[in-house]
Design an enzyme around this catalytic site. Sequence first.
Site, mmCIF file in Angstrom:
data_model
loop_
_atom_site.group_PDB
_atom_site.id
_atom_site.type_symbol
_atom_site.label_atom_id
_atom_site.label_comp_id
_atom_site.label_asym_id
_atom_site.label_seq_id
_atom_site.Cartn_x
_atom_site.Cartn_y
_atom_site.Cartn_z
ATOM 1 N N LYS A 177 30.347 69.939 -9.563
ATOM 2 C CA LYS A 177 31.088 68.755 -9.104
ATOM 3 C C LYS A 177 30.416 68.311 -7.812
ATOM 4 C CE LYS A 177 34.026 66.939 -6.845
ATOM 5 N NZ LYS A 177 33.663 65.849 -5.907
ATOM 6 N N GLU A 253 31.282 78.449 1.590
ATOM 7 C CA GLU A 253 30.452 78.109 2.762
ATOM 8 C C GLU A 253 31.103 76.908 3.414
ATOM 9 O OE1 GLU A 253 26.457 77.788 1.222
ATOM 10 O OE2 GLU A 253 26.374 79.931 0.838
ATOM 11 N N CYS A 287 25.572 71.694 8.510
ATOM 12 C CA CYS A 287 26.610 72.665 8.862
ATOM 13 C C CYS A 287 26.138 73.643 9.925
ATOM 14 C CB CYS A 287 27.025 73.421 7.618
ATOM 15 S SG CYS A 287 25.642 74.267 6.866
ATOM 16 N N GLU A 389 35.076 70.456 14.739
ATOM 17 C CA GLU A 389 33.826 70.056 14.079
ATOM 18 C C GLU A 389 33.807 68.539 13.918
ATOM 19 O OE1 GLU A 389 33.225 70.697 9.802
ATOM 20 O OE2 GLU A 389 31.252 71.503 10.257
HETATM 21 P P1 NAD Z 1 34.697 68.401 1.719
HETATM 22 O O1 NAD Z 1 35.350 69.708 1.886
HETATM 23 O O2 NAD Z 1 35.462 67.179 2.057
HETATM 24 O O3 NAD Z 1 34.227 68.195 0.214
HETATM 25 C C1 NAD Z 1 33.375 69.110 -0.434
HETATM 26 C C2 NAD Z 1 33.571 69.007 -1.939
HETATM 27 O O4 NAD Z 1 34.873 69.475 -2.272
HETATM 28 C C3 NAD Z 1 33.478 67.584 -2.475
HETATM 29 O O5 NAD Z 1 32.794 67.622 -3.707
HETATM 30 C C4 NAD Z 1 34.933 67.191 -2.669
HETATM 31 O O6 NAD Z 1 35.135 66.199 -3.648
HETATM 32 C C5 NAD Z 1 35.533 68.519 -3.116
HETATM 33 N N1 NAD Z 1 36.962 68.670 -2.883
HETATM 34 C C6 NAD Z 1 37.716 68.132 -1.903
HETATM 35 N N2 NAD Z 1 38.995 68.570 -2.010
HETATM 36 C C7 NAD Z 1 39.045 69.411 -3.078
HETATM 37 C C8 NAD Z 1 40.077 70.178 -3.703
HETATM 38 N N3 NAD Z 1 41.321 70.179 -3.225
HETATM 39 N N4 NAD Z 1 39.748 70.923 -4.785
HETATM 40 C C9 NAD Z 1 38.490 70.946 -5.259
HETATM 41 N N5 NAD Z 1 37.481 70.225 -4.727
HETATM 42 C C10 NAD Z 1 37.740 69.477 -3.637
HETATM 43 O O7 NAD Z 1 33.345 68.479 2.548
HETATM 44 P P2 NAD Z 1 32.291 67.331 2.807
HETATM 45 O O8 NAD Z 1 32.919 66.320 3.721
HETATM 46 O O9 NAD Z 1 31.723 66.889 1.511
HETATM 47 O O10 NAD Z 1 31.120 68.118 3.598
HETATM 48 C C11 NAD Z 1 31.114 68.279 4.981
HETATM 49 C C12 NAD Z 1 31.656 69.654 5.329
HETATM 50 O O11 NAD Z 1 30.914 70.649 4.663
HETATM 51 C C13 NAD Z 1 31.539 70.000 6.801
HETATM 52 O O12 NAD Z 1 32.718 70.637 7.208
HETATM 53 C C14 NAD Z 1 30.388 70.990 6.851
HETATM 54 O O13 NAD Z 1 30.399 71.879 7.927
HETATM 55 C C15 NAD Z 1 30.566 71.688 5.555
HETATM 56 N N6 NAD Z 1 29.305 72.322 5.127
HETATM 57 C C16 NAD Z 1 29.197 73.677 5.198
HETATM 58 C C17 NAD Z 1 28.011 74.306 4.818
HETATM 59 C C18 NAD Z 1 27.827 75.805 4.905
HETATM 60 O O14 NAD Z 1 26.841 76.299 4.372
HETATM 61 N N7 NAD Z 1 28.704 76.531 5.543
HETATM 62 C C19 NAD Z 1 26.949 73.539 4.352
HETATM 63 C C20 NAD Z 1 27.103 72.152 4.299
HETATM 64 C C21 NAD Z 1 28.293 71.555 4.678
HETATM 65 O O1 6OD Z 2 19.355 76.447 3.700
HETATM 66 C C1 6OD Z 2 20.338 76.792 3.054
HETATM 67 O O2 6OD Z 2 20.298 77.595 2.133
HETATM 68 C C2 6OD Z 2 21.640 76.232 3.397
HETATM 69 N N1 6OD Z 2 22.685 76.711 2.709
HETATM 70 C C3 6OD Z 2 21.725 75.268 4.311
HETATM 71 C C4 6OD Z 2 22.915 74.674 4.706
HETATM 72 C C5 6OD Z 2 22.893 73.522 5.385
HETATM 73 C C6 6OD Z 2 24.091 72.898 5.788
HETATM 74 O O3 6OD Z 2 24.199 71.740 6.031
#
Ligand code: NAD
Ligand code: 6OD
Length: 485
Positions: A177, A253, A287, A389
């Site tokens: 998804k 993550e 992230c 954040e």
């Molecule tokens: P988000 O949590 O809003 O959405 C992520 C995904 O989850 C999307 O596909 C969304 O449609 C889906 N989603 C939302 N609510 C849901 C539910 N109740 N059930 C199932 N699916 C659901 O995140 P975003 O805004 O797309 O991304 C930004 C966030 O992601 C930031 O907080 C960032 O720090 C985090 N992030 C973390 C990492 C990591 O490796 N830790 C990497 C990249 C981004």
């Molecule tokens: O490099 C990766 O494997 C990884 N998970 C990066 C995450 C980036 C977040 O924005």
Amino acid sequence: MLHIQNFIAGAFTEGAGGKNFEKRSPLTNAVIATVAEAAKADVDAAVAAGRAALKGPWGKLTLADRVDLLNAVAAEMDRRAEDFIAAEIADTGMPAGVAKHMCARGAANFRVFADVVKNVPTEFFEMATPDGRGALNYSIRRPVGVVGVICPWNAPLLLMTWKVGPALACGNAVVVKPSEETPQTAALLGEVMNAVGVPAGVYNVVHGFGPGSAGEYLATHPRIGAITFTGETRTGAAIMKAAADGARPVSLEMGGKNPGIIFADADLDAAIEGTLRSCFMNTGQVCLGTERVFVERAFFDKFVAALKTAAENMRVGPPHEPGVSMGPLISQEHRRKVLSYYAKAVEEGATVVAGGGVPEMPGDYAGGAWVQPTVWAGLPDDAAVCREEIFGPCCHVSPFDTEDEVIERANSLDYGLSAAIWTRDLARAHRVAAAVEAGVVWVNSWFLRDLRTPFGGAKQSGIGREGGVHSLEFYTELKNVCVKL
Ligand code: NAD
Ligand code: 6OD
């Protein structure tokens, strides 16, 4: 107008409910595509296709053949690199150089995990038995089934393949998804799968949103064997609750508010270059990026002056313009959130060291989600922009006096994804790296990634580790077989 469909059982399909949603360009805010929204019936069909593939041709492939297919996926992604780069740029507005790197990494995610599974050792134990004839134990890894892969928008192809690569390498099927903001590269990957002969149903894509849409249908689906998620912490918590029904494993993550810690003995140029990248790469939508910068007091003024100059010299603009180092944010909605923090920082009494506003953009670009790279100073650690954040191109810089103090301040939040430490004192680097509460720590660098290393967050930044053999722990079920001789 481009129309993007779901990809189920090897075929591109409309949503069963007949609904579409619009995808807008971050560069101009114009609608650039319509996307078929998956209904619950589509998610059911995708999961069923995955299960059929596991029972059928995919489940019967030898490891060597599976590895060959994954390498073929990587090669085809490389062959179609220009298409992937163009799609990633259209969805996110990121500079061409960044998109190129992310797309190359997408292909690498298949190659590396193909290698990892090929070389995984088998555990083997001899044991004594009462009759003296003994028994042999060996452990084998079995796929967990159909894995639900729920993705964010900030590095769409890189982060999706980081999950799909190991999941398929371990012999699972997946239902992906993608974020509603970035549907294109997941669809392109469907074309690649078909082109190289990955059996239908192994890789499926359902488009839509979270609650009441494809995300929720996937997370709550009773036939999903495991769920792997990247996104915000509160979404991860909702997914974990959904996974509790049926006791399905989750890998999460999630968000971060990562510290950069700069000691007075650091190489100034390297620390500025690394901190600049960690704050502003991908418009701060990384992230692992730094939003809290702590600088040893003796170095503070010099560091802040250099960071100000570097931030002000960044060129914000469209992806293909020479010299551009920063694109727009992903959407107008996200820009409203980021700008609300820009306003809050000033309300809370911040000194705006650099940026703080919106750049003037010409023509159609005036409608895009642009903001300036921004640096603040002067706020206490409990200010909103120092705790929450933001996920934008901004950071707050504050001075510290001692190693113990900076460790305590770095660890004061519930997040714990990454940290970057800048110092020439090796003993101190090791001490601080051990003490800082984060899943990933860089010393004198940032975002240097070897895909075999464990990756994930501490505290509310994540649950579980992926990467190299750690991914195998999540994407396989370890089974012991005891053979009486
Ligand atoms: P988000 O949590 O809003 O959405 C992520 C995904 O989850 C999307 O596909 C969304 O449609 C889906 N989603 C939302 N609510 C849901 C539910 N109740 N059930 C199932 N699916 C659901 O995140 P975003 O805004 O797309 O991304 C930004 C966030 O992601 C930031 O907080 C960032 O720090 C985090 N992030 C973390 C990492 C990591 O490796 N830790 C990497 C990249 C981004
Ligand atoms: O490099 C990766 O494997 C990884 N998970 C990066 C995450 C980036 C977040 O924005």
